[in-house]
Design an enzyme around this catalytic site. Structure first.
Site, PDB file in Angstrom:
ATOM      1  CB  SER A 101      -0.862   0.066   1.271  1.00 51.28           C
ATOM      2  OG  SER A 101      -1.810  -0.944   1.267  1.00 51.28           O
TER       3      SER A 101
ATOM      4  CG  HIS B 186      -2.355  -2.311  -3.531  1.00 51.09           C
ATOM      5  ND1 HIS B 186      -1.323  -3.177  -3.333  1.00 51.09           N
ATOM      6  CD2 HIS B 186      -2.850  -2.034  -2.309  1.00 51.09           C
ATOM      7  CE1 HIS B 186      -1.188  -3.415  -2.046  1.00 51.09           C
ATOM      8  NE2 HIS B 186      -2.104  -2.740  -1.396  1.00 51.09           N
TER       9      HIS B 186
ATOM     10  CG  HIS C  42      -4.389  -7.628   0.523  1.00 52.19           C
ATOM     11  ND1 HIS C  42      -4.576  -6.788  -0.546  1.00 52.19           N
ATOM     12  CD2 HIS C  42      -3.360  -7.122   1.235  1.00 52.19           C
ATOM     13  CE1 HIS C  42      -3.674  -5.827  -0.494  1.00 52.19           C
ATOM     14  NE2 HIS C  42      -2.927  -5.994   0.575  1.00 52.19           N
TER      15      HIS C  42
ATOM     16  CE1 TYR D 221      -8.184  -6.281   1.810  1.00 54.15           C
ATOM     17  CE2 TYR D 221      -6.349  -6.846   3.246  1.00 54.15           C
ATOM     18  CZ  TYR D 221      -6.923  -6.025   2.292  1.00 54.15           C
ATOM     19  OH  TYR D 221      -6.223  -4.959   1.798  1.00 54.15           O
ATOM     20  CD  GLU D 222      -7.652  -7.740  -2.588  1.00 47.99           C
ATOM     21  OE1 GLU D 222      -7.973  -7.494  -3.756  1.00 47.99           O
ATOM     22  OE2 GLU D 222      -6.476  -7.793  -2.189  1.00 47.99           O
TER      23      GLU D 222
ATOM     24  CB  ALA E 157       1.336  -0.415   4.744  1.00 49.88           C
TER      25      ALA E 157
ATOM     26  CG  MET F 148      -4.355  -6.613   7.238  1.00 49.71           C
ATOM     27  SD  MET F 148      -5.775  -5.627   6.763  1.00 49.71           S
ATOM     28  CE  MET F 148      -6.048  -4.664   8.258  1.00 49.71           C
ATOM     29  CB  SER F 149       0.014  -8.392   2.636  1.00 49.27           C
ATOM     30  OG  SER F 149       1.099  -7.578   3.045  1.00 49.27           O
TER      31      SER F 149
ATOM     32  CG  ASN G  56      -0.962   1.967  11.848  1.00 52.82           C
ATOM     33  OD1 ASN G  56      -0.895   1.604  10.664  1.00 52.82           O
ATOM     34  ND2 ASN G  56      -1.295   1.146  12.816  1.00 52.82           N
TER      35      ASN G  56
ATOM     36  CG  HIS H 207      -6.976   1.568   3.206  1.00 57.49           C
ATOM     37  ND1 HIS H 207      -5.838   0.784   3.224  1.00 57.49           N
ATOM     38  CD2 HIS H 207      -7.226   1.822   1.889  1.00 57.49           C
ATOM     39  CE1 HIS H 207      -5.416   0.579   1.982  1.00 57.49           C
ATOM     40  NE2 HIS H 207      -6.242   1.190   1.156  1.00 57.49           N
TER      41      HIS H 207
HETATM   42  N1  HPA Z   1      -2.690  -3.557  11.265  1.00 59.68           N
HETATM   43  C1  HPA Z   1      -2.792  -4.351  10.178  1.00 59.68           C
HETATM   44  N2  HPA Z   1      -2.402  -3.973   8.968  1.00 59.68           N
HETATM   45  C2  HPA Z   1      -1.897  -2.749   8.841  1.00 59.68           C
HETATM   46  C3  HPA Z   1      -1.762  -1.867   9.920  1.00 59.68           C
HETATM   47  C4  HPA Z   1      -2.180  -2.305  11.211  1.00 59.68           C
HETATM   48  O1  HPA Z   1      -2.100  -1.581  12.219  1.00 59.68           O
HETATM   49  N3  HPA Z   1      -1.218  -0.728   9.435  1.00 59.68           N
HETATM   50  C5  HPA Z   1      -1.014  -0.908   8.112  1.00 59.68           C
HETATM   51  N4  HPA Z   1      -1.425  -2.136   7.741  1.00 59.68           N
END
Ligand code: HPA
Length: 266
Positions: free
Chosen positions: A28, A58, A80, A82-83, A110, A205-206, A229, A241
């Protein structure tokens, strides 16, 4: 003959037949690196078997060409879990990468940080992972090849080269363990406390299914996170996001320096 023979001839027809050395999967907010490649962009929608789902931030193109003198295949978008609920969604792109001649893949992502010394804007080279999702892209694979060893899944020699590249560029790059959480909802503070206790340094998440698939296919793997973050409950910072996309470029600039240096010194 490769089961992706049609796909390979389509790609070679557009991008030429010179072997690719390395694959880069962009996370991302990191998509702009694909524009830095001197080469040919092929939309995933032209490539049967490539994922068609899109996540904003993306850029779903396969770009093949030269970056810092190395022939690379850049995956501007990833699928991903989750998609569509398929942990093996990146299998065809990774098979194609291997069939184009590459022996190495570097994934970027990310991630949220669980370490106060790794704030937003930092980058982290993955030393290992914890598969907190319990999912696996090799479930259903019928051969004994499915029993893939995962010790040193993040290739020690590539990690050493990435670390040397960061040092040469005076970029502070942390080392740490990444936990894969399925998403798409973010984690709860209680989940973050739990995975911190289990030894994870960052969460995302990847990447984990891609690294498992890469090892299965005999590709050497490495991965770098950009911290967008602090993980849930660790600060008052927003987690969304939008925030991920806004913050990714800070780490992405460092990541680009490291990757370019790594490729130059390859
Ligand atoms: N958690 C999961 N996936 C993420 C995060 C997070 O805090 N930040 C960026 N992708």
């Amino acid at each position: 003959m490769s089961r992706n023979a049609d796909l390979l001839s389509l790609i070679r027809g557009r991008a030429g037949t010179a072997p690719v050395r390395l694959g880069l999967i962009l996370g991302s907010g990191l998509g702009h690196l694909a524009n830095a490649v001197d080469g040919v962009a092929i939309p995933y929608s032209d490539l049967p078997g490539f994922p068609h789902a899109e996540v904003s931030g993306h850029n779903p193109n396969l770009v093949i060409g030269d970056l810092e003198g190395v022939r690379v295949a850049v995956f501007g978008g990833r699928a991903h879990y989750y998609e569509a609920g398929n942990p093996a969604a990146m299998r065809v792109p990774l098979e194609v990468l291997r069939d184009l001649g590459a022996d190495t893949v570097i994934a970027t992502n990310a991630a949220g940080s669980m370490r106060p010394d790794m704030p937003t804007g930092s980058i982290m080279c993955l030393t290992d992972h914890i598969n907190f999702s319990g999912l696996n892209p090799l479930i259903g694979e019928p051969t004994d090849a499915r029993f893939v060893p995962m010790k040193d899944a993040y290739d020690p020699a590539i990690r050493a080269a990435l670390t040397a590249a960061a040092k040469a560029e005076t970029v502070d790059m942390a080392q740490g363990i990444y936990a894969w959480y399925s998403g798409p909802s973010f984690e709860t503070p209680a989940e973050i406390r739990a995975i911190r206790m289990l030894g994870a340094d960052a969460v995302g998440m990847s990447t984990v299914p891609e690294v498992i698939l890469s090892r299965f296919l005999g590709l050497r793997a490495a991965a770098i996170s950009t911290i967008t973050n602090m993980a849930a409950g660790m600060s008052d910072e927003a987690i969304s996001h939008e925030h991920t996309k806004a913050m990714a470029p800070i780490g992405a600039a460092k990541l680009e320096k490291v990757l370019r240096r790594f490729l130059r010194d390859l």
